[in-house]
Design an enzyme around this catalytic site. Structure first.
Site, mmCIF file in Angstrom:
data_model
loop_
_atom_site.group_PDB
_atom_site.id
_atom_site.type_symbol
_atom_site.label_atom_id
_atom_site.label_comp_id
_atom_site.label_asym_id
_atom_site.label_seq_id
_atom_site.Cartn_x
_atom_site.Cartn_y
_atom_site.Cartn_z
ATOM 1 N N GLU A 171 32.692 -15.255 -64.131
ATOM 2 C CA GLU A 171 33.035 -16.511 -64.806
ATOM 3 C C GLU A 171 31.833 -17.327 -65.270
ATOM 4 O O GLU A 171 31.587 -18.430 -64.774
ATOM 5 C CB GLU A 171 33.922 -17.368 -63.896
ATOM 6 C CG GLU A 171 35.233 -16.692 -63.511
ATOM 7 C CD GLU A 171 36.150 -17.608 -62.695
ATOM 8 O OE1 GLU A 171 35.674 -18.628 -62.184
ATOM 9 O OE2 GLU A 171 37.344 -17.290 -62.590
ATOM 10 N N GLU A 360 41.138 -11.471 -60.906
ATOM 11 C CA GLU A 360 41.612 -12.515 -59.988
ATOM 12 C C GLU A 360 42.912 -13.096 -60.527
ATOM 13 O O GLU A 360 43.033 -13.348 -61.721
ATOM 14 C CB GLU A 360 40.625 -13.695 -59.861
ATOM 15 C CG GLU A 360 39.336 -13.380 -59.153
ATOM 16 C CD GLU A 360 38.403 -14.593 -59.065
ATOM 17 O OE1 GLU A 360 38.871 -15.759 -59.142
ATOM 18 O OE2 GLU A 360 37.193 -14.354 -58.951
HETATM 19 C C1 GBH Z 1 37.938 -18.694 -59.594
HETATM 20 O O1 GBH Z 1 37.604 -19.666 -60.529
HETATM 21 C C2 GBH Z 1 36.723 -18.291 -58.813
HETATM 22 O O2 GBH Z 1 36.189 -17.081 -59.331
HETATM 23 C C3 GBH Z 1 36.949 -18.164 -57.343
HETATM 24 O O3 GBH Z 1 35.717 -18.100 -56.683
HETATM 25 C C4 GBH Z 1 37.808 -19.307 -56.864
HETATM 26 O O4 GBH Z 1 37.931 -19.373 -55.476
HETATM 27 C C5 GBH Z 1 39.153 -19.139 -57.503
HETATM 28 O O5 GBH Z 1 39.048 -19.073 -58.884
HETATM 29 C C6 GBH Z 1 40.141 -20.258 -57.152
HETATM 30 O O6 GBH Z 1 39.701 -21.467 -57.675
HETATM 31 O O7 GBH Z 1 42.243 -28.203 -63.350
HETATM 32 O O8 GBH Z 1 44.235 -27.572 -64.569
HETATM 33 O O9 GBH Z 1 42.141 -27.942 -65.756
HETATM 34 C C7 GBH Z 1 38.683 -20.429 -61.045
HETATM 35 C C8 GBH Z 1 38.514 -20.844 -62.492
HETATM 36 C C9 GBH Z 1 38.708 -22.626 -64.010
HETATM 37 C C10 GBH Z 1 40.613 -22.029 -62.746
HETATM 38 C C11 GBH Z 1 39.245 -24.016 -64.203
HETATM 39 C C12 GBH Z 1 41.226 -23.389 -62.995
HETATM 40 C C13 GBH Z 1 40.996 -25.500 -64.189
HETATM 41 C C14 GBH Z 1 42.453 -25.782 -64.348
HETATM 42 N N1 GBH Z 1 39.179 -22.099 -62.752
HETATM 43 N N2 GBH Z 1 40.684 -24.069 -64.146
HETATM 44 S S1 GBH Z 1 42.792 -27.488 -64.533
#
Ligand code: GBH
Length: 468
Positions: A171, A360
């Site tokens: 990511e 994921e």
């Molecule tokens: C992943 O990133 C990671 O790779 C992992 O380490 C982590 O534990 C897992 O997800 C769970 O969080 O707030 O509605 O705007 C997550 C990527 C990007 C997912 C931002 C949620 C925001 C949604 N995230 N996104 S919102």
């Protein structure tokens, strides 16, 4: 071919079923066996950065308990385990001297996984940078492409003969948005200039690592390298011109910022207006370096966003409209399974037929800190898994080349700045005793694996009788 979600589910025999973790989130023992300090070890010690002052000092104690966790993986029936390697265990100063004990740790883990018939899928960088490199500017220093390629090369030489799947970065969007733009993740900076620079250095590093892989690991169908990105499909809140333009900006910023360089050698046309005066065109040679042939793409999917124009939102001038009628997880993300089908169709349309793995997907719902019952009742989490797997199947039916799925996460773990307050695990972790307990979702997933998804066609609810 039909893309209806009502097509009976049956995944092919060679569909890869896995679960994922990341080093800093699960390992604990961050300084054991000669490891160096990482950016996250430092970040969690900066007051106010992580909820309740939680740290990864113990986490799930996976560094010491991984053999027990491997037994859980076998019981679930996993075909693959996706995990990341801690750079500062391998190179305590980030470059130069290799720490043999750190390397040996991951060699043992890889060999035990292979022995158990579980394919290791290694992510080289899941956010924990050696602190010594952070002191030299980290992802802002152009030398980091060399540092990263050297680190990757140590691993390709040690494990390249055995590990079938590698990913360079987890990511990159989150690394720059959280680490450099909004400052919610390590190293906690807040600068559009830095975010734009780090983006370029991340993709240079990615490109150099892929080149090192091609040079060091003989080409073979089971020696593959890719990139893992987070995708969140963007839907316009209205069809007004302002909302449509905001949606395109949000899509370019989050979903195409890294895929376009990696898979097309371009940057999205909307990015200059997103970054404003912080934007710098990527030099042709950087675009060429970022654009290396990949063997697969990993997509992390959690939720979608409905986007409206919002001049006050820095720097995107777009914000998400909360869908009040929808179910939200404990992290306040909307549960929207069709977004996963849409994401997969979108990927095929934009980038073609490169093999895709969902690296994921998962959800945090409330679980008590400790449990006595053998299986937790988590109907919202089982529902999330069921519906997202049907969404993957629907995309396959529509012709998308998606070849595997990894649940996030094998274990409850340190959810970065949210500490231990959010539980994504298939296995519940009692942090006081380190006892693992399979949740109902874990039992369901195990049944999905053994029936190749056919159990998803039953209308009956999740199994409650635990693992086989
Ligand atoms: C992943 O990133 C990671 O790779 C992992 O380490 C982590 O534990 C897992 O997800 C769970 O969080 O707030 O509605 O705007 C997550 C990527 C990007 C997912 C931002 C949620 C925001 C949604 N995230 N996104 S919102």
């Amino acid at each position: 071919m039909s893309s209806s979600i009502f097509t009976p589910v049956e995944f092919p025999v060679d569909f890869l079923w896995g679960a994922a973790t990341a080093a800093y989130q699960v390992e604990g023992s961050p300084l054991a066996d000669g490891a160096g300090v990482s950016s996250w070890h430092r970040f969690v010690r900066t007051p106010g950065r992580v909820r309740d002052g939680d740290t990864g000092d113990v986490a799930c104690d996976h560094y010491r308990r991984w053999p027990e966790d491997l037994q859980w993986m076998r019981r679930i029936g996993l075909g693959s385990y996706r995990f990341s390697i801690s750079w500062s265990r391998i190179l305590p100063e980030g470059r130069g001297r290799v720490n043999p004990a750190g390397l040996a740790h991951y060699e043992r883990k890889v060999d035990a996984l292979l022995e158990a018939g579980i394919q290791p899928n290694i992510t080289l960088y899941h956010w924990d940078l050696p602190a010594a490199l952070d002191d030299r500017g980290g992802w802002l220093n152009p030398d980091i492409a060399d540092w990263f390629a050297d680190y990757a090369s140590v691993l390709f030489k040690a494990l390249g003969d055995r590990v079938p799947m590698w990913a360079t970065l987890n990511e990159p969007w989150v690394i720059t948005d959280g680490g450099f733009l909004h400052g919610t993740l390590a190293p906690g900076h807040r600068s559009a200039y830095e975010a734009a620079i780090a983006a370029r250095q991340l993709m240079r590093a990615h490109g150099r690592a892929v080149q090192a892989f091609r040079a060091l690991v003989p080409a073979a169908p089971d020696r593959r390298i890719g990139l893992v990105v987070n995708i969140e499909p963007k839907y316009p809140a209205s069809h007004g011109a302002a909302d449509l333009a905001a949606t395109a900006r949000a899509d370019a910023y989050m979903n195409r910022q890294y895929l376009d360089p990696a898979l097309r050698g371009t940057t999205p046309a909307e990015l200059p207006e997103v970054f404003g005066e912080a934007w710098v065109d990527w030099p042709a040679e950087e675009l060429a370096l970022a654009h290396q042939p990949l063997d697969f793409i990993g997509i992390n999917y959690y939720t979608r966003a409905v986007v409206r124009d919002d001049p006050a939102a820095w720097p995107l001038r777009a914000s998400a409209v909360r869908q009040t009628q929808a179910t939200h997880t404990e992290t306040a993300w909307e549960v929207y399974p069709p977004g996963l089908t849409d994401t997969l169709l979108w990927f095929k349309q934009h980038y073609g037929d490169l093999p895709i793995y969902i690296t994921e997907n998962g959800s945090a719902f409330y679980d008590p800190p400790s449990v006595e019952a053998p299986v937790l009742d988590d109907p919202l989490r089982t529902d999330y898994l069921r519906r997202h797997l049907r969404a993957v199947h629907a995309a396959r039916e529509a012709g998308v080349n998606v070849r595997g799925y990894y649940a996030w996460s094998l274990l409850d773990n340190l959810e970065w700045a949210l500490g231990y307050s959010k539980r994504f695990g298939l296995l519940h972790v009692n942090y006081a005793t380190q006892k693992r307990t399979p949740k109902a979702t874990c039992a369901l997933y195990s049944q999905v694996i053994s029936t190749r998804g056919r159990c998803l066609n039953d209308t009956a609810s999740a199994p409650t009788d635990g693992l086989p």
